[in-house]
Design an enzyme around this catalytic site. Sequence first.
Site, PDB file in Angstrom:
ATOM      1  N   GLU A 429       0.685  -1.184  -0.064  1.00 10.75           N
ATOM      2  CA  GLU A 429       0.061  -0.045  -0.177  1.00 10.75           C
ATOM      3  C   GLU A 429       0.840   1.299   0.174  1.00 10.75           C
ATOM      4  OE1 GLU A 429      -2.784  -1.056  -0.370  1.00 10.75           O
ATOM      5  OE2 GLU A 429      -3.054   1.113  -1.156  1.00 10.75           O
TER       6      GLU A 429
HETATM    7  C1  LIG Z   1       2.359  -9.524   0.675  1.00 15.01           C
HETATM    8  C2  LIG Z   1       2.150  -8.562  -0.433  1.00 15.01           C
HETATM    9  C3  LIG Z   1       0.929  -8.130  -1.112  1.00 15.01           C
HETATM   10  C4  LIG Z   1       0.646  -7.066  -1.879  1.00 15.01           C
HETATM   11  N1  LIG Z   1      -0.322  -7.056  -2.360  1.00 15.01           N
HETATM   12  C5  LIG Z   1      -0.562  -6.232  -3.458  1.00 15.01           C
HETATM   13  C6  LIG Z   1      -1.729  -6.017  -4.220  1.00 15.01           C
HETATM   14  O1  LIG Z   1      -2.774  -6.428  -3.699  1.00 15.01           O
HETATM   15  N2  LIG Z   1      -1.999  -5.324  -5.362  1.00 15.01           N
HETATM   16  C7  LIG Z   1      -0.822  -4.413  -5.871  1.00 15.01           C
HETATM   17  O2  LIG Z   1      -1.013  -4.070  -6.828  1.00 15.01           O
HETATM   18  N3  LIG Z   1       0.412  -4.547  -5.085  1.00 15.01           N
HETATM   19  C8  LIG Z   1       0.467  -5.377  -4.016  1.00 15.01           C
HETATM   20  N4  LIG Z   1       1.954  -5.510  -3.256  1.00 15.01           N
HETATM   21  C9  LIG Z   1       2.870  -4.583  -3.899  1.00 15.01           C
HETATM   22  C10 LIG Z   1       3.314  -3.752  -2.964  1.00 15.01           C
HETATM   23  O3  LIG Z   1       2.589  -2.694  -3.005  1.00 15.01           O
HETATM   24  C11 LIG Z   1       4.790  -3.430  -3.358  1.00 15.01           C
HETATM   25  O4  LIG Z   1       5.618  -4.415  -2.932  1.00 15.01           O
HETATM   26  C12 LIG Z   1       5.260  -2.110  -2.703  1.00 15.01           C
HETATM   27  O5  LIG Z   1       4.515  -0.960  -3.198  1.00 15.01           O
HETATM   28  C13 LIG Z   1       6.705  -1.897  -3.017  1.00 15.01           C
HETATM   29  O6  LIG Z   1       6.903  -1.996  -4.194  1.00 15.01           O
HETATM   30  P1  LIG Z   1       8.333  -2.699  -4.744  1.00 15.01           P
HETATM   31  O7  LIG Z   1       8.235  -4.176  -4.007  1.00 15.01           O
HETATM   32  O8  LIG Z   1       8.389  -3.060  -6.221  1.00 15.01           O
HETATM   33  O9  LIG Z   1       9.562  -2.140  -3.856  1.00 15.01           O
HETATM   34  P2  LIG Z   1      10.399  -1.003  -4.502  1.00 15.01           P
HETATM   35  O10 LIG Z   1       9.519   0.081  -5.247  1.00 15.01           O
HETATM   36  O11 LIG Z   1      11.419  -1.475  -5.722  1.00 15.01           O
HETATM   37  O12 LIG Z   1      11.096  -0.318  -3.366  1.00 15.01           O
HETATM   38  C14 LIG Z   1      12.394  -0.776  -2.861  1.00 15.01           C
HETATM   39  C15 LIG Z   1      12.918   0.127  -1.810  1.00 15.01           C
HETATM   40  O13 LIG Z   1      13.095   1.341  -2.643  1.00 15.01           O
HETATM   41  C16 LIG Z   1      12.335   2.379  -1.859  1.00 15.01           C
HETATM   42  N5  LIG Z   1      11.922   3.399  -2.963  1.00 15.01           N
HETATM   43  C17 LIG Z   1      11.470   2.993  -3.822  1.00 15.01           C
HETATM   44  N6  LIG Z   1      11.184   4.144  -4.835  1.00 15.01           N
HETATM   45  C18 LIG Z   1      11.612   5.222  -3.998  1.00 15.01           C
HETATM   46  C19 LIG Z   1      11.621   6.505  -3.970  1.00 15.01           C
HETATM   47  N7  LIG Z   1      11.181   7.268  -5.179  1.00 15.01           N
HETATM   48  N8  LIG Z   1      12.145   7.350  -3.126  1.00 15.01           N
HETATM   49  C20 LIG Z   1      12.795   6.991  -2.341  1.00 15.01           C
HETATM   50  N9  LIG Z   1      12.632   5.542  -1.958  1.00 15.01           N
HETATM   51  C21 LIG Z   1      12.108   4.562  -2.808  1.00 15.01           C
HETATM   52  C22 LIG Z   1      11.064   1.822  -1.205  1.00 15.01           C
HETATM   53  O14 LIG Z   1      10.510   2.590  -0.085  1.00 15.01           O
HETATM   54  C23 LIG Z   1      11.680   0.474  -0.474  1.00 15.01           C
HETATM   55  O15 LIG Z   1      12.251   0.695   0.592  1.00 15.01           O
HETATM   56  C24 LIG Z   1       1.907  -6.389  -2.146  1.00 15.01           C
HETATM   57  C25 LIG Z   1       3.107  -6.744  -1.832  1.00 15.01           C
HETATM   58  C26 LIG Z   1       3.369  -7.919  -0.846  1.00 15.01           C
HETATM   59  C27 LIG Z   1       4.765  -8.159  -0.512  1.00 15.01           C
END
Ligand SMILES: Cc1cc2nc3c(=O)[nH]c(=O)nc-3n(C[C@H](O)[C@H](O)[C@H](O)COP(=O)(O)OP(=O)(O)OC[C@H]3O[C@@H](n4cnc5c(N)ncnc54)[C@H](O)[C@@H]3O)c2cc1C
Length: 571
Positions: A429
């Site tokens: 989220e």
């Molecule tokens: C169990 C689970 C359930 C989920 N359910 C859903 C769902 O129902 N629907 C859906 O669409 N998604 C879902 N997600 C996805 C979830 O919303 C994402 O994992 C989350 O938004 C982070 O994206 P990412 O994993 O690609 O991490 P990344 O975006 O790669 O982030 C990695 C790190 O970099 C940081 N970061 C990234 N961009 C920036 C920035 N611009 N500035 C500063 N820091 C940054 C982040 O804070 C984090 O610490 C789910 C994830 C999990 C693990």
Amino acid sequence: MAYRAPVDEFQYIFDHVVEFDQVAKTDLFAEATPDMTSAILSEAGRMCSEVLSPLQRNGDLHPAVLENGVVRTSPGFAEGYRAIAEGGWIGISASAESGGMGLPMTLTTAVNEMMAGACLALQLNPLMSQGQIEALEHHASEEIKAIYLPKLISGEWCGTMNLTESQAGSDVGALRSKAESNGDGTFAVTGQKIYISWADNDFSANVCHLVLARLPDGAAGTKGISLFMVPKYIPDTDGEPGVANSLSVVSLEHKLGLHGSPTAVMQFDGATGWLVGEPHQGMKAMFTMMNNARLGVGGQGIGSAEGAYQQALGYALERKQGSTPVEGGGTIADHADVRRMLTTMKAEVFAARSIALSCAVAIDMARATGDSDWLARAALITPIAKAHGTDIGNEVAHMGVQVHGGMGFIEETGAAQFSRDVRVTAIYEGTNGIQAMDLVARKLMDGGDAAFRLLEEVEMAAEAERELFPNMSEALWSAAETLRETTEWLVSQEDLNERFAGAVPYLRAFARVLGAHFHLKAAKAEGGSGPRTHLARFYIKRLLPEYAAQLTHVREGARGLYALSLDELGA
Ligand SMILES: Cc1cc2nc3c(=O)[nH]c(=O)nc-3n(C[C@H](O)[C@H](O)[C@H](O)COP(=O)(O)OP(=O)(O)OC[C@H]3O[C@@H](n4cnc5c(N)ncnc54)[C@H](O)[C@@H]3O)c2cc1C
């Protein structure tokens, strides 16, 4: 240990801390009388304690599995889901015309938190549906509303949210899923989504996916994204589930926790979808769903913290080790360090819960009055409610393991499960880092007006208690004043990276000030002496002071963060 829904605690916060009576006095929410409110809290609380809580371990021990393309859920989850649906708990705040109860978001927030405390993995399912219901109510055509809303609200169908792709996580604008017109008002949606919560189940007649995808003329980035309703089964002319759509669950993830919630890779192969809202305005519509879900996810953190606290307290009251300084005492609960942990846990839960409920009150007041100040208040507190609620969920659950000693590391107590399950709430989220960036950037775009208005209220409330609580009042006033000055500094930083560098510490300091404010209100309501006053003193003397270190961090800005090169970091 079984979860006991903290119904009395909610009632106290409603009555004395977040001024829920102002919501109930509006025309829109006139039905939320004190009798109705307490009946809802007690009835939902009973279901959480008696029906959902026994399912918590099932989800962990018997995770959801994918069998021949169909998700089989954990034992008892279908019955638990039915109890939630039949109780009407999915549509508490949904419009009455579509079958909801039309009640305030504050009530939904309380009920959702209790459901999360009882069984987090299952509660994530109705939370997704609630977000979808709100998005459809605001943005869908009348046709879509008529088909989907009643069934989502009754729980006959479930809703999901499909944003994330492997290259598009926090950066949603990088998504590659496509949608092309079929020429008959529908669209063919193609792409792969990952991490989709509750993408399928074996207890609802249909699963309705809200999917973000780009139309052929959609611009790059977030501006060119549109939102589509893509159901698992395409509704027939009677609105009942018809032929299967071209979509599939490819696999389920193996996760650290939250095993009862299936997290899927979803494939859409020219699946039939219907546009929700205007073309290229998908992010706007999805933001409605995400805002709702952000407060809900904050509540997931707080509910988990409550569950972990109850579990730790129960264990501490039975476990005997060594002699304690309390006469007649004999369990670890009488050791000073264990008391520190238990009291911290209780104080943190109260503060985070009050912040979340105050956010919900602002949402309700904004809806009921249309007043832009309330809207700005809700927007300001939402990222704090989400990030702080889930940070506290993690910290309290972590402390719960520590209270148990070695038994905390042994799965059979259930303490470790709280810690593993709640971990993801700080990630999904929008990660808590992204929430904090929202707070210091978008939420300060008004030059800090909404923040200053809130801090002025906090300062005035602190001033008003100078006689009853001179020390606590002074400590809170100074903290709010330092936060105000730091907010001015942040607003004056034109380079956003200067703000982002201190975003997380700023959000934490803001939460500390709000937490102290609400603790003081609770203490005042009991007349200045009693357990709530002791708890407020504990929070204000021992936890609030963290704000100073956090705000020092904020004022350091970004430069120091880049002082070490990546090579020097060990790259
Ligand atoms: C169990 C689970 C359930 C989920 N359910 C859903 C769902 O129902 N629907 C859906 O669409 N998604 C879902 N997600 C996805 C979830 O919303 C994402 O994992 C989350 O938004 C982070 O994206 P990412 O994993 O690609 O991490 P990344 O975006 O790669 O982030 C990695 C790190 O970099 C940081 N970061 C990234 N961009 C920036 C920035 N611009 N500035 C500063 N820091 C940054 C982040 O804070 C984090 O610490 C789910 C994830 C999990 C693990």
